[in-house]
Design an enzyme around this catalytic site. Structure first.
Site, mmCIF file in Angstrom:
data_model
loop_
_atom_site.group_PDB
_atom_site.id
_atom_site.type_symbol
_atom_site.label_atom_id
_atom_site.label_comp_id
_atom_site.label_asym_id
_atom_site.label_seq_id
_atom_site.Cartn_x
_atom_site.Cartn_y
_atom_site.Cartn_z
ATOM 1 N N ASP A 16 4.124 -5.812 -10.307
ATOM 2 C CA ASP A 16 3.335 -5.460 -11.495
ATOM 3 C C ASP A 16 3.285 -6.162 -12.530
ATOM 4 O OD1 ASP A 16 3.146 -3.554 -9.285
ATOM 5 O OD2 ASP A 16 4.059 -2.048 -10.538
ATOM 6 N N GLU A 68 0.188 5.364 -9.692
ATOM 7 C CA GLU A 68 0.907 4.517 -10.467
ATOM 8 C C GLU A 68 0.288 3.849 -11.729
ATOM 9 O OE1 GLU A 68 4.436 3.353 -7.467
ATOM 10 O OE2 GLU A 68 2.494 2.261 -7.289
#
Length: 699
Positions: free
Chosen positions: A46, A246
């Protein structure tokens, strides 16, 4: 006093290599992206802490300093002045105890510049940078702050920097600043993560979004100083909930350039991504935010019920047999009635509507016969219906007959789940027709499920969410703080948790997408995020070709491996309404075209697609090979425009204004620089093709 309470993470020196200048980074390994960011070595996922200041873009990201699979989560760091050419720096926040006994990992989060020094961390007029991130604790322990955490607990912590993000100091005096989820969610300590922070000017407070991942909830906190946080509200569940939520973020954008701003909530989802994909995806919801509460706009939420203007032809509800409804039954369906719906008949995307449907699995797959509706006049542009079951359109199908001839036929996908399909019957309006459901199969997927046959002037879709990208390799998108509102710029992780640790790259694993500027425009009567890739790279060998028509295949020869392609064409192909009629370009092909990636447009479905089934190495995961599609209506003048970015291991497609995008990894042969145009099912007219080779941004 403060110095004694804080632990400074000093980076550089002998512990880490010096930042690598671009000139020293050859980065020419097989599959190495040439104009996408990737670390020189090891694992990344990420993007974190994106911040822009003084002309420099900072990209932090989840990073494993110890290997090329997930582990020892830390924050990697790179900078750029143009979002194309990157310099890699030493690790910014390294897992505590690495490489030995790790006591804390640094999961995803964000960075803001505390210009007002609300945190009190600033010194000598220097505005502190504040990183807010999820601390992950591998075992139970008591922290320097005196707080106790459980094994595998996730909590929210902060760190600050006084040298514009090059070194960081963790706030050990009080970390974690948000220790536990609020009641009644105290049992969610292991799924409480990914803080996203921004300043809300109207309320003069900081706002942080934190996900309760498994509950599909976003918790919204506020603070005056970035240290003390108060729960203000929560949002969710909504839209796509097939996996954990998320990496939330919330930001304003002006709709169609107006003065009034809408707010966009962006969420990662894993698994449960866009239809046709497996694993990760990113959705967004448009609404309003008042400083404490996010309220979704009704038109940004979905329930899978089909178009609002639907006129029901048959929904199979009520205590009536097929014969009582006027349907003609043959074979085993004589005297039968619709089946009662069960969970086995539901699709996680759309489900079925009501409690009854056609299910020809009466006596198992051996059941055969036909069901034919009473005649009706076609009154709208589309006939929409839910269908599931066998995929053999010659054996298990729903068909439309006009004057006794079959003009459309559809089947399931070898799944009990129902999904929307549509027939374009605009040219048949006013004609008498009948629907026929057939089952002549006696084994395997030898049955069909049908429900909710209706007329509409709108094509039904399997939409359960507003997808930011319809491809399999776009996840955890995040935008840069510090930029003007009308320059909202994002980047995402170009991988998928389904196979992330298996992709055949070495000595690094994973890359970032091309940065994209967002705008909010009305598309198909809905506020829609539109993406424009930021192309601050250089191209050469630029060539524009025009073709009055393309019929079949037109070879383009070797055009290169790093490409920026613009392809426009007329959507009114002679066979455009027929199933199987498509047009596009084959890229990343080897010389004999045994490996290639197809990028094209399905005229009947009005969808842009990427087909990577024969794209090269697909052996590392059984789900990798696939075809991915995004809805894309032609422009008002009947044209379709595609912008295609091809790198050594990726294809990114942007359709129309950028309202449709597909991001896909590929792993082709080393010589995969050949291309050709294709037109299937008819001639495609007025084709313009521009091809430019992108120069490597590493040299």
């Amino acid at each position: 006093m403060l110095r004694n309470l804080l632990k400074t993470l000093v980076l550089g020196g002998l512990a880490f290599p010096l930042a690598e200048g671009r000139a020293s980074q050859s980065r020419t390994e097989l599959y190495r992206p040439q104009f996408h960011y990737s670390p020189k070595r090891n694992w990344m996922n990420d993007p974190n802490g994106l911040v822009y200041e003084d002309g420099v873009y900072h990209l932090y990201y989840q990073y494993n300093p110890g290997g090329d699979t997930w582990g020892a989560m830390s924050w990697g760091h790179a900078t750029s002045r143009d979002l194309a050419h990157w310099t890699e720096h030493p690790v910014a926040l390294q897992a505590r105890g690495f490489p030995g006994n790790i006591t804390e990992m640094f999961f995803s989060g964000t960075v803001v510049v505390d210009e007002r020094n609300t945190s009190g961390f600033g010194r000598r007029g220097k505005a502190p940078w504040i990183a807010m991130y999820t601390s992950y604790y591998p075992f139970e322990q008591t922290l320097p702050s005196g707080k106790t955490v459980r094994k595998d607990q996730q909590a929210q912590s902060i760190a600050f920097s006084l040298d514009k993000g090059m070194t960081w100091t963790t706030y050990d005096a009080a970390n974690p600043v948000i220790l536990d989820p609020p009641a009644p969610y105290g049992d969610q300590q292991l799924e409480f993560r990914d803080p996203s922070v921004f300043w809300h000017e109207e309320t003069r407070k900081w706002v942080a979004l934190v996900n309760l991942a498994k509950l599909h909830k976003v918790l919204i906190y506020t603070s005056k100083n970035l240290k003390d946080w108060t729960l203000a509200s929560e949002f969710g569940p909504a839209n796509a909930v097939g996996g954990v939520w998320e990496c939330p973020s919330l930001f304003p954008l002006k709709l169609d350039g107006s003065r009034a701003a809408k707010w966009v909530l962006m969420l990662g989802l894993n698994p449960g991504g866009p239809p046709g994909t497996i694993g990760s995806g990113t959705q967004y919801i448009v609404g309003q935010f008042d400083g404490t509460t996010f309220t979704a706009d009704p038109e940004s939420l979905y329930d899978g019920s089909g178009p609002e203007d639907s006129v029901i032809l048959e929904d199979f509800e009520g205590d009536l047999s097929f014969a009582d409804r006027g349907w003609t039954a043959t074979g085993d369906f004589t005297g039968a009635s619709p089946a009662k719906g069960t969970l086995a008949n539901q699709n996680p995307v759309t489900g079925y509507l009501g409690t009854q449907l056609v299910n020809t699995f009466l006596e198992g797959d051996a059941t055969t016969g036909t069901l034919t509706s009473p005649p009706f006049n076609i009154s709208h542009k589309y006939i929409n219906f839910l269908v599931g079951g066998g995929s053999n359109v010659n054996e298990t199908a729903i068909r439309l007959k006009v004057d006794g001839s079959i003009v459309h036929a559809s089947a399931g996908t070898n799944s009990e789940g129902l999904s929307w399909q549509s027939w374009d019957v605009g040219s048949l309006q006013g004609k008498s027709a009948a629907v026929e459901i057939i089952d002549t199969a006696t084994g395997g997927w030898g049955h069909i499920n049908v429900d909710q046959i209706s007329f509409s002037d709108t094509r039904a879709t399997n939409t359960i969410a507003n997808w930011l990208d319809y491809g399999p390799d776009f996840y955890a998108a995040l935008s840069w703080s510090g930029l003007p509102q009308d320059k909202r710029t994002i980047v995402a992780w170009m991988n998928n948790w389904q196979y992330a640790s298996l992709i055949p790259t070495n000595p690094w694993r994973s890359a970032a997408t091309v940065p994209r500027q967002l705008s909010l425009k009305t598309v198909n009567k809905r506020p829609t995020l539109v993406q424009e890739p930021i192309d601050n790279w250089k191209t050469h060998s630029n060539k524009v070709s025009k073709f009055p028509r393309v019929d079949g295949v037109r070879d383009l020869g070797r055009i290169g491996k790093t490409l920026e392609i613009e392809l426009t064409f007329d959507s009114r192909q002679p066979a455009a309404g027929a199933e199987g009629a498509d047009f596009g370009i084959i890229v990343a092909a080897n010389k004999d075209f045994t490996q290639y990636t197809r990028v094209g447009y399905d005229f009947a479905a009005q969808q842009v697609f990427v087909d990577r089934t024969l794209s090269g190495d697909v052996s590392f995961d059984g789900t990798f090979a696939g075809v991915y599609s995004a809805p894309l209506a032609p422009s008002r003048d009947g044209r379709v425009a595609l912008r295609i970015l091809v790198d050594w291991s990726s294809v990114e497609v942007f359709g129309g204004q950028g309202e449709a995008s597909i991001t896909s990894q590929i792993f082709p042969a080393k010589d995969a620089g050949y291309a050709r145009l294709f037109s299937t099912g008819g001639k495609t007219a007025d084709v313009t093709l521009r091809v430019g080779e992108v120069r490597s941004t590493w040299r």
